[in-house]
Structures are given as C-alpha cells and as structure tokens.
Scaffold this motif. Structure first.
Motif, mmCIF file in Angstrom:
data_model
loop_
_atom_site.group_PDB
_atom_site.id
_atom_site.type_symbol
_atom_site.label_atom_id
_atom_site.label_comp_id
_atom_site.label_asym_id
_atom_site.label_seq_id
_atom_site.Cartn_x
_atom_site.Cartn_y
_atom_site.Cartn_z
ATOM 1 N N HIS A 36 0.805 -1.082 0.141
ATOM 2 C CA HIS A 36 -0.028 0.013 -0.023
ATOM 3 C C HIS A 36 0.755 1.187 -0.038
ATOM 4 C CE1 HIS A 36 -3.833 -1.951 0.960
ATOM 5 N NE2 HIS A 36 -3.053 -2.908 1.360
ATOM 6 N N LEU A 37 0.687 2.024 -0.980
ATOM 7 C CA LEU A 37 1.537 3.188 -1.190
ATOM 8 C C LEU A 37 0.723 4.634 -0.987
ATOM 9 C CD1 LEU A 37 2.989 0.931 -3.378
ATOM 10 C CD2 LEU A 37 4.456 2.395 -3.376
ATOM 11 N N ARG A 38 1.084 5.576 -0.428
ATOM 12 C CA ARG A 38 0.521 6.777 -0.468
ATOM 13 C C ARG A 38 1.095 7.698 -1.475
ATOM 14 N NH1 ARG A 38 1.937 6.363 4.890
ATOM 15 N NH2 ARG A 38 3.355 7.682 4.682
ATOM 16 N N ARG A 78 9.151 -10.742 -13.359
ATOM 17 C CA ARG A 78 8.557 -9.996 -12.339
ATOM 18 C C ARG A 78 7.366 -9.258 -12.787
ATOM 19 N NH1 ARG A 78 13.538 -6.470 -10.215
ATOM 20 N NH2 ARG A 78 13.915 -6.662 -12.141
ATOM 21 N N ALA A 79 6.256 -8.866 -12.161
ATOM 22 C CA ALA A 79 5.196 -7.892 -12.747
ATOM 23 C C ALA A 79 4.592 -7.296 -11.634
ATOM 24 C CB ALA A 79 4.341 -8.755 -13.429
ATOM 25 N N VAL A 80 3.893 -6.066 -11.823
ATOM 26 C CA VAL A 80 3.302 -5.490 -10.815
ATOM 27 C C VAL A 80 1.751 -5.328 -11.160
ATOM 28 C CG1 VAL A 80 3.988 -3.136 -11.473
ATOM 29 C CG2 VAL A 80 3.064 -3.395 -9.087
ATOM 30 N N TYR A 81 0.918 -5.521 -10.620
ATOM 31 C CA TYR A 81 -0.515 -5.298 -10.881
ATOM 32 C C TYR A 81 -1.096 -4.163 -9.889
ATOM 33 C CZ TYR A 81 -5.524 -5.771 -11.548
ATOM 34 O OH TYR A 81 -6.920 -5.436 -11.753
ATOM 35 N N VAL A 82 -1.748 -3.238 -10.640
ATOM 36 C CA VAL A 82 -2.279 -2.355 -9.869
ATOM 37 C C VAL A 82 -3.919 -2.319 -9.470
ATOM 38 C CG1 VAL A 82 -2.526 0.703 -9.615
ATOM 39 C CG2 VAL A 82 -0.411 -0.649 -10.715
ATOM 40 N N LEU A 142 3.234 5.419 -17.316
ATOM 41 C CA LEU A 142 2.291 5.159 -16.206
ATOM 42 C C LEU A 142 1.852 3.979 -15.996
ATOM 43 C CD1 LEU A 142 0.283 8.614 -16.527
ATOM 44 C CD2 LEU A 142 1.973 7.893 -14.688
ATOM 45 N N ILE A 143 1.509 3.355 -15.204
ATOM 46 C CA ILE A 143 1.016 1.998 -14.884
ATOM 47 C C ILE A 143 -0.495 2.225 -14.483
ATOM 48 C CG2 ILE A 143 1.196 -0.518 -14.240
ATOM 49 C CD1 ILE A 143 4.110 0.161 -13.656
ATOM 50 N N SER A 144 -1.336 2.241 -15.185
ATOM 51 C CA SER A 144 -2.778 2.845 -14.684
ATOM 52 C C SER A 144 -3.602 1.630 -13.787
ATOM 53 C CB SER A 144 -3.727 3.036 -15.849
ATOM 54 O OG SER A 144 -3.807 1.783 -16.540
ATOM 55 N N GLU A 145 -4.617 2.212 -12.988
ATOM 56 C CA GLU A 145 -5.202 1.205 -12.105
ATOM 57 C C GLU A 145 -5.971 0.257 -12.942
ATOM 58 O OE1 GLU A 145 -8.016 2.648 -8.788
ATOM 59 O OE2 GLU A 145 -9.434 2.611 -10.530
ATOM 60 N N ARG A 146 -5.928 -1.099 -12.449
ATOM 61 C CA ARG A 146 -6.294 -2.264 -12.998
ATOM 62 C C ARG A 146 -5.542 -2.854 -14.292
ATOM 63 N NH1 ARG A 146 -12.492 -0.088 -12.050
ATOM 64 N NH2 ARG A 146 -12.348 -0.423 -9.658
ATOM 65 N N SER A 147 -4.245 -2.375 -14.171
ATOM 66 C CA SER A 147 -3.381 -2.828 -15.309
ATOM 67 C C SER A 147 -2.158 -3.497 -14.720
ATOM 68 C CB SER A 147 -3.039 -1.866 -16.211
ATOM 69 O OG SER A 147 -2.263 -0.710 -15.554
ATOM 70 N N MET A 148 -1.131 -4.445 -15.457
ATOM 71 C CA MET A 148 -0.155 -5.054 -15.074
ATOM 72 C C MET A 148 1.016 -4.622 -16.086
ATOM 73 S SD MET A 148 0.656 -9.174 -14.752
ATOM 74 C CE MET A 148 0.060 -9.324 -13.414
ATOM 75 N N ALA A 149 2.071 -4.279 -15.457
ATOM 76 C CA ALA A 149 3.423 -3.899 -16.118
ATOM 77 C C ALA A 149 4.053 -5.239 -15.816
ATOM 78 C CB ALA A 149 3.989 -2.811 -15.711
ATOM 79 N N SER A 190 -2.266 3.837 -3.665
ATOM 80 C CA SER A 190 -2.368 2.686 -4.554
ATOM 81 C C SER A 190 -2.299 1.345 -3.509
ATOM 82 C CB SER A 190 -1.159 2.693 -5.354
ATOM 83 O OG SER A 190 -1.325 3.824 -6.235
ATOM 84 N N ARG A 191 -2.984 0.420 -3.959
ATOM 85 C CA ARG A 191 -2.734 -0.904 -3.633
ATOM 86 C C ARG A 191 -2.503 -1.711 -4.817
ATOM 87 N NH1 ARG A 191 -5.820 -4.524 0.046
ATOM 88 N NH2 ARG A 191 -7.677 -2.956 0.280
ATOM 89 N N ILE A 192 -1.169 -2.460 -4.691
ATOM 90 C CA ILE A 192 -0.689 -3.403 -5.709
ATOM 91 C C ILE A 192 -0.122 -4.564 -5.341
ATOM 92 C CG2 ILE A 192 0.337 -0.884 -6.445
ATOM 93 C CD1 ILE A 192 3.277 -1.846 -5.649
ATOM 94 N N ALA A 193 -0.036 -5.348 -5.996
ATOM 95 C CA ALA A 193 0.443 -6.889 -6.049
ATOM 96 C C ALA A 193 1.655 -6.932 -6.899
ATOM 97 C CB ALA A 193 -0.342 -7.974 -6.267
#
Length: 308
Positions: free
Chosen positions: A201-203, A216-220, A231-238, A254-257
């Motif tokens: 969880h990031l402010r 590795r990947a990050v999902y928003v 930009l990595i937008s909401e409900r997308s994965m990089a 943001s909440r990310i995985a």
C-alpha cells in the motif's frame, strides 16, 4: 475458481502494449471487465503476448462487487489438475469446499492455497450468515503452474490466517509478503517453484523498489504507479524487465501486487486445467465429463459441466 470460462490455449483478448523507450517495463497489460451477472471480473493473465510471469499462469481481479441480501458468489463444483490456486481477499468472504473434505471460510488477508496436483474438485460459495445481508466482495485469485516434477502429486489444501502472513514497513510503505521472501521477511506459505507474491500500500508520492526475481510484474488493483515517464494505470499489469533495480512511484494512493518467480517451461491451458502436456488436459476433460473426479464433500449434488 475460474469465474469466467478459460479459453483454449491461444485465445486471450486482453490489450497489451510495449512501452517505447522504457527500460524497466517490457509489456503493459490492460484488463477488460467481464460482467458475470452482477459480479465483475478482470482477467490479467494469460495473454497472447505473455502467458506466464514466473510460475503465475492465471491472474483474476474479482470485484469490487456489492451484493444485495440473498445474492453472492455461488460457484458450483469444478475440477483442476497440475496447478495450485491462491485466493486472497481484500474485502468479503468466500466459503471453500473441496474433494479432500476441506471446509474453510476465506477472509481478508488470509491466504488459501489449494494444490490440485493429479486432480481435485472444489466449490466456492458463501455462508448463509453472509448472504442474508447486503455485503461486498473484492480480491485476487491466481493460479500457479506446478513444476513438471510436481504436476501429479497428491492434492492438498493449506490455509494461512491473516495473522500468520508477515507484514512490515519499508521506507514508510506497508507491505505483506504473501509468498516467498522479500524485504527481509519470509512467508510461511508453501512453495513448489521459486515464487514471489507481495502486497503493498503506497501513499501518493511514495516509492517502492521491486524485489529481484527471474521474472516480475506489478498489478495495480487501486491507484496508479509510474516508472520513469511510463504510467501503470489502475487495473493494469506491468511486466517488468530484468533491469537490476526497478523503482516504482505512486502517483495516487495505491494498492498493488508484485508477483513473479523462476522461469517455467511451457504450459497448456484450457478451461480449469493447466499442464505441461496437452494430452493430460484432454484426459482431464474426459475424466470430468465422465464424472471420474472425486466429489466435493458436502457439495455433491451440483457441478459445472465441461464447456463445449
């Protein structure tokens, strides 16, 4: 659970893009909403351009969904082989039953690991105490491809309550290490292949350095991130590159995985089945059609037919 029908091996329709000039991101995956009758699901993995990230071969974002009293999740018994499912909720509750006799309510922060191995069937519903009032459901469900040597192991079920999942603050960022090791913490969740799964969880304005892994990947799930000018937008994965240090910045709360792990050999995917061998999937389809899978204990009367 596959809350929408898994397509055949080469048919995935998410939009993907290769960001120009970005040395930290190999691929951006946009999700599209699927309305399943009052319940929205976004399929992230697999895609045509990217089948897996480490051992992760399936990634669904469920909800958020608001249910009126008398409504809710009601997924009838269905089968899996050669994979493990990981269910993680942000809000709400799901009642898990399987053919091993497991009966477990999954609540926010818990980690539910169901190992299909040579074959398991399960259902996902909600307790009457939950459905009798208005309620909300929101979370992620992922599938892990088991290493080839473990694909036909005996099925198993593991449940880890939220209190057992390590959490910490890293430069002010709240993180939970759901599977694997990162940021000096190690999850108790059982692994087969080398696996990474972190929630953070990031402010707005906070930064996070992504742990190292082969892939590795990050999902928003909520919010928005940036990597340099991308930009990595909401409900997308990089899907991230193999750059030695990748730092992400939250442009909004943001909440990310963060997911990843070791590179795996090719897997075939059809409906609820994943395997390194196409013929194993054909066998699983035949076995389910002939009802040779074990029944879900306590939920024996219904099942989802094999899609035609």
């Amino acid at each position: 659970m596959s809350t929408q029908t898994m397509k055949s091996d080469e048919e995935f329709d998410q939009k993907c893009a290769n960001p120009d000039g970005c040395k930290t991101i190999d691929l951006l995956i946009e999700t599209s909403e699927k309305d399943l009758g009052g319940f929205t699901v976004r399929r992230v993995l697999p895609t045509r351009q990217r089948r897996m990230v480490g051992p992760w071969i399936f990634f669904d974002h469920m909800g958020p969904a608001n249910f009126a009293a008398g409504e809710g999740i009601n997924v009838r018994p269905h089968p899996h082989v050669n994979l493990a499912t990981v269910t993680y909720l942000f809000e709400g509750e799901i009642l898990h039953r399987d053919s091993l006799g497991s009966f477990q309510a999954i609540r926010p922060g818990d980690v539910n690991l169901m190992v299909a191995g040579k074959g398991i069937s399960h259902s996902e519903r909600e307790r009457p105490e939950v459905t009798q009032v208005a309620h909300r459901l929101h979370g992620l469900q992922l599938w892990l491809a088991l290493p080839e040597a473990d694909e036909e192991i005996d099925p198993a079920f593991y449940h880890y309550p939220s209190a057992d999942i390590p959490s910490a603050e890293v430069d002010g960022v709240a993180i939970r290490v759901i599977i694997g090791s990162a940021y000096g913490a190690t999850s108790p969740v059982k692994m087969y292949a080398n696996t990474l799964y972190v929630e953070a969880h990031l402010r707005a304005g906070q930064k996070i350095t992504v742990p190292n892994a082969q892939e590795r990947a990050v999902y928003v799930a909520e919010g928005e991130l940036s990597s340099g000018d991308t930009l990595i937008s909401e409900r997308s994965m990089a899907v991230l590159s193999n750059a030695p240090t990748i730092e992400l910045t939250a442009t909004r709360d943001s909440r990310i995985a963060i997911v990843g792990g070791e590179t795996m050999s090719k897997r075939y995917v059809e409906w609820n089945f994943v395997s390194s061998r196409r013929e194993r999937i054909e066998q699983a389809k035949a076995d389910w059609s002939a009802q040779r899978f074990p029944k879900v204990i306590g939920d024996e009367d219904e099942f989802i037919p094999l899609p035609q």
